[in-house]
Structures are given as C-alpha cells and as structure tokens.
Design an enzyme around this catalytic site. Structure first.
Site, PDB file in Angstrom:
ATOM      1  N   GLU A   3      -0.679   4.782  14.269  1.00 43.88           N
ATOM      2  CA  GLU A   3      -0.262   5.968  13.541  1.00 43.88           C
ATOM      3  C   GLU A   3      -0.430   7.232  14.380  1.00 43.88           C
ATOM      4  OE1 GLU A   3      -0.803   8.031   9.116  1.00 43.88           O
ATOM      5  OE2 GLU A   3      -2.228   6.493   9.780  1.00 43.88           O
ATOM      6  N   HIS A  15      -2.494   7.526   6.916  1.00 42.75           N
ATOM      7  CA  HIS A  15      -2.791   6.249   6.269  1.00 42.75           C
ATOM      8  C   HIS A  15      -4.208   5.833   6.656  1.00 42.75           C
ATOM      9  CE1 HIS A  15      -1.976   2.564   4.212  1.00 42.75           C
ATOM     10  NE2 HIS A  15      -2.114   1.826   5.302  1.00 42.75           N
ATOM     11  N   LYS A  58      -9.406   8.021   3.212  1.00 43.49           N
ATOM     12  CA  LYS A  58      -9.894   6.660   2.978  1.00 43.49           C
ATOM     13  C   LYS A  58     -11.308   6.472   3.509  1.00 43.49           C
ATOM     14  CE  LYS A  58      -5.532   4.029   2.883  1.00 43.49           C
ATOM     15  NZ  LYS A  58      -4.552   5.077   3.224  1.00 43.49           N
ATOM     16  N   HIS A  80      -9.755   2.034   0.471  1.00 51.91           N
ATOM     17  CA  HIS A  80      -8.310   1.803   0.426  1.00 51.91           C
ATOM     18  C   HIS A  80      -7.929   1.294  -0.964  1.00 51.91           C
ATOM     19  CE1 HIS A  80      -4.303   1.011   1.400  1.00 51.91           C
ATOM     20  NE2 HIS A  80      -4.430   0.215   2.444  1.00 51.91           N
ATOM     21  N   CYS A  91       0.804  -1.220   0.000  1.00 48.42           N
ATOM     22  CA  CYS A  91       0.000   0.000   0.000  1.00 48.42           C
ATOM     23  C   CYS A  91       0.837   1.270   0.000  1.00 48.42           C
ATOM     24  CB  CYS A  91      -0.951  -0.012   1.186  1.00 48.42           C
ATOM     25  SG  CYS A  91      -1.972  -1.503   1.216  1.00 48.42           S
ATOM     26  N   PHE A 115       1.502  -3.695   3.893  1.00 50.93           N
ATOM     27  CA  PHE A 115       1.814  -5.036   4.387  1.00 50.93           C
ATOM     28  C   PHE A 115       3.307  -5.303   4.163  1.00 50.93           C
ATOM     29  CE2 PHE A 115      -2.532  -7.430   4.014  1.00 50.93           C
ATOM     30  CZ  PHE A 115      -3.059  -6.591   4.978  1.00 50.93           C
TER      31      PHE A 115
END
Length: 417
Positions: free
Chosen positions: A316, A305, A337, A342, A165, A403
């Site tokens: 985060e 994110h 998002k 996403h 991502c 990931f």
C-alpha cells in the site's frame, strides 16, 4: 446531468474502542488499543488467543430479549449503530419521506456465529435435522440492512455489499452514487461484523493471516513496524447517514463532512495476498481522485488499509509513493487498525468514520505500536507514529482492500457551503 452533492449528517458506533461515537473518538486519538484476551470462548488451544472484542455493549438498550434471540450479533451491532446514527442525524422524523431513504450495508461474512452454532449442534446430534427456524434469516449477510430498514420504515434502495474487507466502503460508495444520481434523499450505510468465535479465529489462523503475539495483545496490531506479524481480528458495527446536501440543509441537519468521490479496482493477482507493487491499490486511489475531480496534491490525510501484515503494509505504501510522488511525504498517513483491529467487512465503515472525525476535529489519529521502522519502508513517510497530530484536513482518503483483490477508496472533504 448535474450531480447532487452528498454530505454526512449522522454517525453511530459499536466498536472495540467504545459503544458511542464520543467514546470511540476519545480512545482513538489517545492511542488506546482495543485488543485483549478473547472472552467469547476458550481460546487456549488456538494459535491466536486475543482479539478486539466489543466491550460494554448494552443489548437491552436496543432490543427486547425475544427480538435479540432472533438476530445474530453482527445484526445487533449494525442495528445499534444505525439507531445512534439516525438519532444523530434526525432523519427518522415525521416530516421525512421514508420512501426516499434507503439502507445499503456491508458485511464480509454475516452471521458466522449463527452458522457455527447451528452446524456444531447438528454435528453433535444423531443426524436428525433439528435447525432453528431463524437459522437462515439470522445468518445471511444481507439481513442486517433489511432489519435496519424495518426498524425505521425506510423504503428506499435496500441491499448489502459483500466484497470481503472492502464491503462497507463499497456500501458507502454505492450510497454516495445513488444519492448524487437522485435515486434517494438519504441512505443509512456502514457495516457490521461479529467473527470472534472458533470458526473465525481458527479459519484466519489457518490462513496464517493473524498475529500470534499472545504475550502482549495490545501491542500486536503494529502497522509498518518491523516486528508486525499479522492482523488482529476486530468486531462491531458503524453507521453513517449520507444525505443530499439541499435535503440536509432544508431540515437544518448538522453536517460532519462531504463525500466527493469513490474508486474501485481489482488486484487480479491472488486470493489473499496483495499485488507486491500495489498496482490495484494505486489504481483505486487514482479512480477515487478522478471521480472527486481533485489533484493528488490536494490530499492531506490517508487512513490506510494498514492491516499490520508483512506484505500488505508495504504494497500500500508503494502505491501511495507511486501515485503521489513527492507529495506522499507531505501527507499524514495512519492506520486506525492499530487500535481497533481489523473489523473485516466493517473496516471501511469504522475507518471512514474515523476519517470524518479527523476532518471535523483537525486531528489525525495515530498509528500506535510503531517501535522499530521497517527498513523496506521509506523513512520519509509521516506515519503519524504513536501520537495523534493536529492538522487542518481539507481532503482525506480512506482505503480498504479485501481478500479476492477487492479494492475500494472513498474521498472525504471538509464541508464548505
């Protein structure tokens, strides 16, 4: 050596919130969700039956039918967004030295739909290999950058970054570095993804990463809300034209914003979960600020994110609190998002574009679906809940984490001559 300044001169968008930059921006600042029941396939038996699909995309506006059949949907989206961005920038004119214009793209998965189609067809057959000759060229994650370069004749640096991502933020940072080092005059960068299919939905469900709020899809992506239960899968393509400042000024290009820094780090923790204290997230922002040669107190806005996962959102925000101290509560924070879903490898591109437009228009997009505060999240954060906020934004950060523990952050600034 004296590093060159890098600016953004073109934008293009094929997204769940619209297939133009203006439609995307209008829906974003008005808090419109792109989530709806899946139309790509019959999702009745899947744990998650909704996604943020691209809607109203006019394929024939960009491709003839024969060409379109040779390309995966992720390439359709990437080329279409690039056509818009290049037209917006004017970088493809006859006076442009095309040897000095590159394409650096990002995709976390590439042609998943093509891979699924071909392997499903083989599995249903008698074992005789009957594969489409375009199977591999349609599927591979690097092919979109190649097609964009061929569409315009751009012969500068050409490759694709794959870091889950974080892919398209890595592509943007690479583009920034190539230009400021004098290795290209301009680069078309961004990312695209098209994973709304049985394999994408089923695979992420198996990871227990996605929301299953099937009764209310538009409320499913809810970063920082107590009731969040996972991310919502999105798709699309976004392109940005990055250009050396003097080159852009010499041809009278419109300048949206300036790129002033980028950072990268690894969590070194887990294949899917973030470090619980956000150590990698803090490090990537530290490196981005150092590269930009600015102080933490100069940051006005962070497009996080913010995937709407129970662990990721908290980690985060811990990183932001630890890095920015008391200034963290003076920063506008939002997760776009909550509206776009996403976009995986294209997340960095769509969020960078949102951040650029926020700077340009002095409006912070909201974090929608914020109904009940998570008690584990410091209430002093300004998460820009539910409604856009007007604010003069001089410097902003866009974060993306993937990931494998891949972290990337880009620093953007209001352009001043």
């Amino acid at each position: 050596m004296q590093l060159k300044r890098v600016v953004i001169t073109g934008l293009g968008a094929v997204t769940p919130l619209g297939c133009s930059v203006s439609d995307f921006w209008n829906n974003l600042i008005n808090g419109v969700s792109g989530a709806a029941n899946i139309t790509r396939f019959n999702a009745e038996k899947f744990k998650t039956r909704f996604a943020c699909e691209v809607k109203g995309f006019d394929l024939e506006a960009y491709f003839d039918k024969k060409e379109a059949r040779k390309l995966d949907a992720y390439t359709h989206y990437g080329i279409a967004a690039s056509v818009q961005a290049v037209a917006d920038s004017g970088i493809a004119g006859d006076t442009i030295e095309k040897n000095e214009v590159g394409v650096i793209w990002g995709s976390g998965i590439g042609g998943l739909d093509t891979f699924q189609t071909e392997t499903f067809a083989f599995a249903k057959g008698d074992g005789t290999p009957r594969f489409n000759p375009f199977f591999i060229p349609k599927m591979i994650a690097d092919i979109c950058s190649g097609h964009i370069s061929m569409r315009f004749g751009f012969r500068g640096p050409n490759f694709t970054t794959v870091s889950a991502c974080a892919s398209s933020t890595n592509a943007l940072i690479d583009s920034f570095n190539y230009i400021r080092l004098g290795k290209a005059n301009a680069i078309v960068t961004g990312g695209s993804e098209a994973a709304v299919n049985e394999s994408g939905i089923g695979g992420f469900n198996a990871c227990q990463a996605m929301s299953t709020r099937n009764e209310a899809p538009q409320k499913a992506s809810r970063p920082y809300d107590k009731g969040r239960d996972g991310f919502v899968l999105g798709e699309g393509g976004v392109a940005l034209v990055l250009e050396e400042l003097e080159h852009a000024q010499a041809r009278g290009a419109t300048i949206y914003a300036e790129v002033i820094g980028g950072g990268m780090s690894g969590d070194a923790h887990h294949i899917t979960a973030p470090h619980p204290e956000g150590l990698g997230a803090k490090l990537v922002m530290q490196r981005a600020l150092k590269d930009a040669q600015i102080q933490a107190t100069e940051v006005d806005y962070i497009n996080t994110h913010g995937t709407s996962t129970p662990l990721g959102d908290i980690a985060e925000l811990k990183a932001i609190a630890n890095l920015f101290g008391d200034h963290a509560y003076k920063i506008n924070i939002s997760s776009t998002k909550s509206m776009t879903g996403h976009l995986l490898g294209a997340a960095g591109a769509i969020e960078a574009m949102a951040t650029v437009l926020a700077i340009k228009n002095s409006i912070v997009p909201p974090t929608i679906n914020f109904e009940e505060a998570d008690p584990e999240i410091d209430a002093r954060f300004n998460l820009t809940p539910n409604k856009a906020q007007k604010r003069d934004i001089n410097i902003a950060i866009s974060n993306t984490f993937g990931f494998g523990g891949h972290n990337a952050a880009v620093v953007l600034k209001k352009f001043v001559k």
